[in-house]
Design an enzyme around this catalytic site. Structure first.
Site, PDB file in Angstrom:
ATOM      1  N   ALA C 244      48.826  51.552  33.345  1.00  0.00           N
ATOM      2  CA  ALA C 244      49.802  51.194  34.375  1.00  0.00           C
ATOM      3  C   ALA C 244      49.782  49.691  34.660  1.00  0.00           C
ATOM      4  O   ALA C 244      48.952  48.952  34.130  1.00  0.00           O
ATOM      5  CB  ALA C 244      49.524  51.986  35.643  1.00  0.00           C
ATOM      6  N   HIS C 245      50.664  49.272  35.538  1.00  0.00           N
ATOM      7  CA  HIS C 245      50.825  47.837  35.804  1.00  0.00           C
ATOM      8  C   HIS C 245      49.561  47.234  36.432  1.00  0.00           C
ATOM      9  O   HIS C 245      48.925  47.835  37.272  1.00  0.00           O
ATOM     10  CB  HIS C 245      52.045  47.520  36.655  1.00  0.00           C
ATOM     11  CG  HIS C 245      52.238  48.314  37.899  1.00  0.00           C
ATOM     12  ND1 HIS C 245      53.321  48.137  38.718  1.00  0.00           N
ATOM     13  CD2 HIS C 245      51.504  49.308  38.465  1.00  0.00           C
ATOM     14  CE1 HIS C 245      53.235  48.970  39.725  1.00  0.00           C
ATOM     15  NE2 HIS C 245      52.159  49.688  39.610  1.00  0.00           N
TER      16      HIS C 245
END
Lengths: 342, 342, 342
Positions: C244-245
């Protein structure tokens, strides 16, 4: 991030909010409080991080009214009722300033059926394939290597990133965003057992997706067996999610990455489903249900609330002892019962 | 779903079964009992749903002999020993009636090596890439944007949906169906540790897939390290599954979405593996084993049966108390033992 | 596997090691000890398999010095301090011998922006798209159907397999290998709630990937919200992983397939993360941590070690009893406490 800084006054003109001080300050980027420099704008949404106000180097901080005084005492501040929402709108404005504009038109390498209908201002990327009967709404953007199969519909201003498959007869509404690798409309997983092995049940339904839906990279949404798989307006799906045939997801439900919803399960509106959570088939989940990450849901949930089923991790040797005991848990209860009877 | 309705008599002529009444009825679609309208055909396979016979609006219901009388009392009925299997065959016939026929030929935008061998009646979609030495069997269909690498084989009548990668030297048999985004033949995950970091073990095996195999969207099947990864005839894999190097899956085993089989594990024939279930590496799973959804298999299974390991979910505050106690479970057993000794 | 056998002497000349006997032996392939034939070379790294020395048909076995005598007693042997590492190097040499060489050049069907910079000896495959400002390092290989978006960088000798998306502004270093279906740089999953539904937080960061990184098929690495998502040198990621980011993964950490790392989590160097293990967001994991397969990590890990949280599977009827008791575990503890008080 941005080559051209912008004055705070210009930012306020675009997004509103009360500016305290510093209207001539030039902003070159957006950053978290603890990484910001003198040319950055930051936000403070969670009061827990208020201590960072004293140390941040940010040129300007976006804060709620309660923190206006504290923020202004150290530099410029934008005061707004909901700093996190303001921040979201700021990122959108920033992206629009700094990213190349869409280029309307069909790339010469795209293969567009003469029977497809393209709206006004549509952008079709290199090597995209648009089949017969497909409809692309006004100002929609179809990325490189996308395949929009026959009779599929893409709503106005929806954007497909490069390499999305939208299967035949499937529809997505307006203002959607579909990331790379997404497959909408593969066959649901259905077979009838027979003496000669599995016999395929052809999946005759489609996928219907509402407006304002975002779908993360490599997520799959299968077509329905008879009726459609349905994703309602405002749903947000993260990456690598599996939505099986005939699932129905209600409005504004959000689902983090890597989870799966098995066939025919119906999920209400305004739910949140944590990452890698799974919901088995043929269930009903009420509105406003929140499922924790890595939880497996195996029966209906009829009341809003938070539901969890995550095995607690621990140091491996402790886990070994506890897991071994877990296999005898029922027996342990019987032993306690026997002791109680004495 | 279908623009052209069909008479029940025509349906019976194609699929068999005993028709009770209504041979002139026009059928416009297939639907579940509770969603059917007066132009729909429905089926009743599970006796649990027998009550729906009284309320369904379906023009015709497919039933087993035991329900023939009850079904015929309310309208037309097709009587057949296995209604679910009949329904599966009906969906196939319906799909064939209503979907566009395959168009044999190579799309002018496809890039086909002069050294590739294409069988009779093959369809190669737009922008597909067929490399040197690849063999495409008779009447196989290769979708848009597929890549069939050098020396890969696609069997007769197998269909690759748009955007499938079949790696070099990999083979799939006849009558298969591979959905979009599938990657067959990426490298297995193998490295030797060294003082200078991981040293890659080149994966020198291939993937060998039998006949009548279906593979769901975005599923990955890695090539073997030395020998091949093997998927036997009649296996059905759902979406987003990971099959690691040198796995062997026996005939007619079916696996629902999002699970993973780690390296060198051998799974028997006629198994079912629920969604998001994982099997660790180097294990042997017997024939006829059924693994429940979201279960992690960590040791060999030598007997057929149903195996489960799903953490029970509950309302979050209950979960917190129980999970905290779980970390002390071994101690709790010791305490029970101590009480018993008294 | 190989059409042209090679003499052991030639193999030794390329890779080193002490050869005991058989320098004229012709080797046609590499095989596990128990599958090797008289033209195969095999290795023995794990002393547990020493018994196989007596039965293997391999022409030559790679062994550590302690087993040199036993191995030479039955045929040719290569003696080397680390047989597994030698085997890894052998597979690389073998692959180089038997696979077609890269063909430098741009396929005429590729769409390369005139503003992209291509290094020396670059190979761009059929139908690849290289956008404006992209930089492709010397001897890098971009597979068929890849999309390298604007201002993305591919390092020297890095190879993208067919159908990889490298998003705008994202970078991968030298000697990397990215498998098919990977999506680097899709948007992180970020939204601000509002009365009118979720408001998107545009993801303004990029993805920065170091040197010598391998990324498995259909894995996703999202771009950061403000700062970048970072994958350091020597990291190995298997298939179908979600990063994920703003995740940060330290040097030489390896992660098996199907796991997920949620947003902003920071993982140390030299960790191993088992298959289908998940780590929730905003955590810190120390260097040298080993997470078992299918474990969910829900809090920081500050000490190196092995950590596990896998629900033990069992025969279904036992599981039912134990899982039901698990829901009353806290109560059971209270009952034990009550007994102890008596």
């Amino acid at each position: 991030m941005s080559p051209t800084p912008v004055a705070l006054s210009e930012l306020i003109a675009a997004l509103g909010g009360d500016l305290l001080g510093g209207s001539d300050l030039q902003i070159a980027g957006i950053a978290p409080l603890d990484e910001a420099d003198e040319r950055s704008i930051a936000f403070l949404a969670n009061p827990r991080y208020q201590v960072q106000l004293a140390t941040t180097r940010a040129a300007c901080v976006i804060v709620a009214p309660a923190l206006a005084e504290a923020a202004a005492a150290r530099g410029a501040a934008i005061v707004t009722p909901d700093p996190y929402l303001y921040f979201a709108r700021l990122t959108q404005w920033w992206a629009q300033r700094t990213r190349p504009a869409a280029k309307a038109g069909v790339h010469p390498s795209a293969i567009v059926s003469p029977d497809a209908k393209l709206g006004q201002g549509v952008e079709i990327g290199p090597l995209a394939v648009i089949e017969s009967g497909a409809v692309i709404g006004d100002h929609a953007r179809i990325g490189a290597h996308c395949v929009v199969e026959r009779d599929a519909h893409v709503g106005e201003r929806t954007r497909l990133a490069p390499r999305v498959v939208l299967g035949y007869g499937c529809r997505i509404g307006a203002r959607g965003l579909v990331h790379s690798g997404v497959v909408i409309g593969a066959d649901g997983f259905g077979f009838a057992p027979s003496r000669d092995g599995y016999v395929k049940i052809e999946q005759l339904g489609n996928v219907t997706i509402g407006d304002d839906v975002e779908i993360g990279a490599n997520t799959c949404i299968d077509r329905g067996a008879l009726a459609d798989t349905v994703i309602e307006d405002g749903v947000k799906l993260d990456n690598l999610i599996q939505i099986a045939h005939n699932v129905h997801i209600g409005k504004r439900t959000a689902m983090a990455g890597c989870g799966a919803i098995a066939g025919s399960t119906r999920i209400g509106a305004n739910c949140t489903i944590g990452g890698a959570a799974n919901i088995i088939g043929h269930l009903n989940i009420a509105d406003g249900v929140h499922i924790s990450a890595c939880t497996t849901v195996t029966r209906d949930i009829t009341q809003p609330g938070v539901y969890t089923g995550t095995y607690p991790f621990e140091e491996n040797s402790s886990w070994q002892k506890n897991a071994a005991t877990l296999r005898q848990l029922h027996t342990l209860r019987e032993r306690v019962r026997a002791l109680e009877k004495k």
